[in-house]
Design a protein around this motif. Sequence first.
Motif, short mmCIF file in Angstrom:
data_model
loop_
_atom_site.label_atom_id
_atom_site.label_comp_id
_atom_site.label_asym_id
_atom_site.label_seq_id
_atom_site.Cartn_x
_atom_site.Cartn_y
_atom_site.Cartn_z
N LYS A 95 0.85 -1.19 0.00
CA LYS A 95 0.00 0.00 0.00
C LYS A 95 0.88 1.24 0.00
N THR A 108 -3.71 2.92 -5.15
CA THR A 108 -3.48 2.79 -3.71
C THR A 108 -2.40 1.75 -3.40
N GLU A 109 -2.13 0.85 -4.35
CA GLU A 109 -1.10 -0.16 -4.18
C GLU A 109 -0.23 -0.21 -5.44
#
Length: 251
Positions: A95, A108-109
Amino acid sequence: MSLSPASSTLRRAVAVTAGAAALTLGLAVPALAHVTVNPGSAEQGGFTKVAFRVPNERDNASTSKVEVAFPVDHPLPFVSVKPVPGWDVKVVESKLPKPITTEYGEITEAVTKVTWSGGKIEPGQFQEFEVSMGMLPKDTDRLVFPTAQTYTGGEVVKWADEPRADGSEAEHPAPVLKLTPASAEGHGHDTATSDGPATSTTDAAPSVTPVAAGESASDGTARLLGGAGLLAGIVGVAVGVLGLRRGGRTS
């Protein structure tokens, strides 16, 4: 036999020059042996394939593990690795400290580390570890990949120094991929070195049959004239045959 003062001075100058050259070469060799990314540049906004080149700098140990950290401030949404015979590869996706908004949505990742282990880079050898990645960011002119090189004796060398502002090379420079503005032809896709999922934004050209692709206007005219000549020949033969038949009946 004694030398003249001029000859003695010349010999000293030659010796000093040779010594300086040897010292320069001696200092230059270690600088050339660090971990690098090749090619060293790619176009912003596209995909590219690079190789992390890792030389072995030790005479009494082999390199047994290579860890490459990927940037989190400019994350790469798509990362894939090419298998290297004799080496195990582990791709770590984590993350991000802060989500990144891109033209493909919010990220987000992302891949934050790739580790190769289990193989060996013997003294006097180097190994290249290939990675395909994109989309390359458009808001920075470089990506830095801090790398840790582990030797069989347990020593770990961290190639993590950021590029210096004055342009001089750090003691343990991190591999750097320079990013250049996308060219009008490339549309941001590095087609020369890319094997990513997209290499062009243009639609594929419609297919053309081999015959049509090889024809020209002169070829078509020649074929038309040839066909007309053949037809005229057939008519002539038919007229001749009819003439012979009529002649036979008259006689």
